[in-house]
Write a protein that holds these residues in place. Structure first.
Motif, PDB file in Angstrom:
ATOM      1  N   HIS A  14       0.866  -1.179   0.000  1.00 39.63           N
ATOM      2  CA  HIS A  14       0.000   0.000   0.000  1.00 39.63           C
ATOM      3  C   HIS A  14       0.904   1.231   0.000  1.00 39.63           C
ATOM      4  N   ARG A  15       0.616   2.187  -0.865  1.00 39.63           N
ATOM      5  CA  ARG A  15       1.378   3.438  -0.978  1.00 39.63           C
ATOM      6  C   ARG A  15       2.872   3.166  -1.180  1.00 39.63           C
ATOM      7  N   PRO A  16       3.261   2.453  -2.229  1.00 38.75           N
ATOM      8  CA  PRO A  16       4.668   2.089  -2.433  1.00 38.75           C
ATOM      9  C   PRO A  16       5.599   3.290  -2.607  1.00 38.75           C
ATOM     10  N   GLU A  17       5.042   4.433  -2.953  1.00 37.87           N
ATOM     11  CA  GLU A  17       5.863   5.625  -3.175  1.00 37.87           C
ATOM     12  C   GLU A  17       6.279   6.325  -1.876  1.00 37.87           C
ATOM     13  N   ALA A  18       5.705   5.939  -0.749  1.00 40.04           N
ATOM     14  CA  ALA A  18       5.967   6.612   0.527  1.00 40.04           C
ATOM     15  C   ALA A  18       7.424   6.453   0.951  1.00 40.04           C
ATOM     16  N   PRO A  31      -3.386 -13.962  10.592  1.00 40.19           N
ATOM     17  CA  PRO A  31      -2.907 -13.284   9.388  1.00 40.19           C
ATOM     18  C   PRO A  31      -2.992 -11.762   9.505  1.00 40.19           C
ATOM     19  N   THR A  32      -2.401 -11.083   8.565  1.00 41.01           N
ATOM     20  CA  THR A  32      -2.401  -9.618   8.585  1.00 41.01           C
ATOM     21  C   THR A  32      -3.790  -9.044   8.349  1.00 41.01           C
ATOM     22  N   ARG A  33      -4.745  -9.877   7.980  1.00 38.88           N
ATOM     23  CA  ARG A  33      -6.126  -9.417   7.798  1.00 38.88           C
ATOM     24  C   ARG A  33      -6.950  -9.588   9.071  1.00 38.88           C
ATOM     25  N   ALA A  34      -6.338 -10.105  10.149  1.00 36.52           N
ATOM     26  CA  ALA A  34      -7.020 -10.223  11.437  1.00 36.52           C
ATOM     27  C   ALA A  34      -7.050  -8.834  12.103  1.00 36.52           C
ATOM     28  N   PRO A  35      -7.957  -8.615  13.060  1.00 38.07           N
ATOM     29  CA  PRO A  35      -8.239  -7.260  13.560  1.00 38.07           C
ATOM     30  C   PRO A  35      -7.038  -6.414  13.999  1.00 38.07           C
ATOM     31  N   LEU A  36      -6.176  -6.929  14.859  1.00 38.82           N
ATOM     32  CA  LEU A  36      -5.070  -6.098  15.355  1.00 38.82           C
ATOM     33  C   LEU A  36      -4.174  -5.607  14.218  1.00 38.82           C
ATOM     34  N   LEU A  37      -3.834  -6.493  13.306  1.00 36.96           N
ATOM     35  CA  LEU A  37      -2.930  -6.115  12.207  1.00 36.96           C
ATOM     36  C   LEU A  37      -3.661  -5.326  11.125  1.00 36.96           C
ATOM     37  N   TRP A  38      -4.933  -5.623  10.912  1.00 36.37           N
ATOM     38  CA  TRP A  38      -5.727  -4.863   9.943  1.00 36.37           C
ATOM     39  C   TRP A  38      -5.755  -3.384  10.345  1.00 36.37           C
ATOM     40  N   PHE A  39      -6.076  -3.128  11.604  1.00 36.55           N
ATOM     41  CA  PHE A  39      -6.169  -1.736  12.039  1.00 36.55           C
ATOM     42  C   PHE A  39      -4.796  -1.091  12.204  1.00 36.55           C
ATOM     43  N   ALA A  40      -3.781  -1.869  12.505  1.00 38.71           N
ATOM     44  CA  ALA A  40      -2.417  -1.314  12.511  1.00 38.71           C
ATOM     45  C   ALA A  40      -2.076  -0.801  11.115  1.00 38.71           C
ATOM     46  N   ARG A  41      -2.439  -1.583  10.090  1.00 32.92           N
ATOM     47  CA  ARG A  41      -2.199  -1.143   8.711  1.00 32.92           C
ATOM     48  C   ARG A  41      -2.986   0.123   8.401  1.00 32.92           C
ATOM     49  N   GLU A  42      -4.251   0.158   8.814  1.00 34.35           N
ATOM     50  CA  GLU A  42      -5.078   1.330   8.553  1.00 34.35           C
ATOM     51  C   GLU A  42      -4.489   2.583   9.199  1.00 34.35           C
ATOM     52  N   VAL A  43      -3.993   2.450  10.424  1.00 34.84           N
ATOM     53  CA  VAL A  43      -3.357   3.588  11.107  1.00 34.84           C
ATOM     54  C   VAL A  43      -2.112   4.026  10.337  1.00 34.84           C
ATOM     55  N   ALA A  44      -1.291   3.069   9.930  1.00 32.19           N
ATOM     56  CA  ALA A  44      -0.053   3.404   9.206  1.00 32.19           C
ATOM     57  C   ALA A  44      -0.362   4.167   7.923  1.00 32.19           C
ATOM     58  N   VAL A  45      -1.318   3.694   7.161  1.00 31.24           N
ATOM     59  CA  VAL A  45      -1.678   4.377   5.911  1.00 31.24           C
ATOM     60  C   VAL A  45      -2.220   5.775   6.209  1.00 31.24           C
ATOM     61  N   ALA A  46      -3.067   5.896   7.231  1.00 30.23           N
ATOM     62  CA  ALA A  46      -3.613   7.206   7.600  1.00 30.23           C
ATOM     63  C   ALA A  46      -2.521   8.171   8.045  1.00 30.23           C
ATOM     64  N   LEU A  52       3.973  -2.714   3.664  1.00 29.78           N
ATOM     65  CA  LEU A  52       4.177  -4.009   3.032  1.00 29.78           C
ATOM     66  C   LEU A  52       3.704  -5.041   4.043  1.00 29.78           C
ATOM     67  N   GLU A  53       2.652  -5.779   3.687  1.00 25.83           N
ATOM     68  CA  GLU A  53       2.162  -6.807   4.611  1.00 25.83           C
ATOM     69  C   GLU A  53       2.383  -8.189   4.012  1.00 25.83           C
ATOM     70  N   VAL A  54       2.947  -9.056   4.830  1.00 25.42           N
ATOM     71  CA  VAL A  54       3.181 -10.445   4.432  1.00 25.42           C
ATOM     72  C   VAL A  54       1.851 -11.180   4.569  1.00 25.42           C
ATOM     73  N   LEU A  55       1.369 -11.751   3.454  1.00 27.78           N
ATOM     74  CA  LEU A  55       0.031 -12.328   3.436  1.00 27.78           C
ATOM     75  C   LEU A  55      -0.035 -13.820   3.736  1.00 27.78           C
ATOM     76  N   ASP A  56       1.085 -14.523   3.621  1.00 29.49           N
ATOM     77  CA  ASP A  56       0.980 -15.967   3.864  1.00 29.49           C
ATOM     78  C   ASP A  56       1.272 -16.299   5.322  1.00 29.49           C
ATOM     79  N   GLU A  57       1.091 -17.562   5.647  1.00 34.29           N
ATOM     80  CA  GLU A  57       1.304 -18.051   7.005  1.00 34.29           C
ATOM     81  C   GLU A  57       2.162 -19.310   6.939  1.00 34.29           C
ATOM     82  N   PRO A  58       2.771 -19.697   8.051  1.00 35.39           N
ATOM     83  CA  PRO A  58       3.642 -20.875   8.014  1.00 35.39           C
ATOM     84  C   PRO A  58       2.891 -22.122   7.557  1.00 35.39           C
TER      85      PRO A  58
END
Length: 193
Positions: A14-18, A31-46, A52-58
């Protein structure tokens, strides 16, 4: 590692030019789509960060700690930004040694402080770190990282390892809001400029 090898794992960017980037690392079964990490991403973008979020899991049958170290190294090497910060959940804290070696600030959500390598790495940080956990989580031992002005702590009570209150989704949402606000304050700190 070549550019194609670095990116040979599922990520969302998200926002690769930043000029400032947050790397988000998942937990085991978190995963990064779970609540804590989802909203951490939203805060970072805001706050103007690229993410850069890693989407896979072990994968089953693979050493999750080795997998996490590999994913963290690849994510940090992928088109690095001038300013980088790491946010990770639980298993991701096993990459704390790499994050300290790279001299990066971090937010560790429910870090595995019952593991000597994790608490040792966090204790050696030279950059600001926020650790968030619950007194009811058996992996949470905040005193084990020592006392440092660089290590900020947020402790909740009555929460499980996902920082939820079992059987009380409304209260869990309130806790998610508190953690999200704390992440927002950390990312807004003047030390990142």
């Amino acid at each position: 590692m070549s550019s194609s090898e670095q990116s040979a794992f599922p990520v969302a960017i998200h926002r690769p030019e930043a000029e400032r980037r947050v790397v988000i690392l998942p937990g085991a079964r978190y995963p990064t789509r779970a609540p804590l990490l989802w909203f951490a991403r939203e805060v970072a973008v805001a706050k103007g960060f690229g993410v850069l979020e890693v989407l896979d899991e072990p994968p089953a049958g693979e050493d999750p700690f080795a997998w996490m170290r590999d994913r963290a190294a690849r994510a940090l090497a992928h088109d690095p930004a001038p300013t980088t910060l790491v946010i990770g959940k639980s298993l991701a804290s096993h990459a704390a040694e790499l994050v300290v070696e790279e001299d990066l600030p971090a937010i560790w959500l429910t870090p595995l402080l019952d593991r000597p390598e994790v608490r040792g790495a966090i204790a050696r940080t030279t950059r600001p770190v926020l650790i968030v956990g619950s007194s009811d989580d058996p992996t949470w031992h905040p005193d084990s990282v020592g006392s440092s002005a660089l290590i900020l702590q947020m402790e909740l009570s009555g929460h499980d390892h996902s920082l939820q209150i079992p059987g009380d989704p409304t209260a869990s949402i309130g806790s998610l809001k508190k953690v999200t606000k704390r992440i927002e304050r950390f990312l807004g700190g003047g030390w990142l400029s």
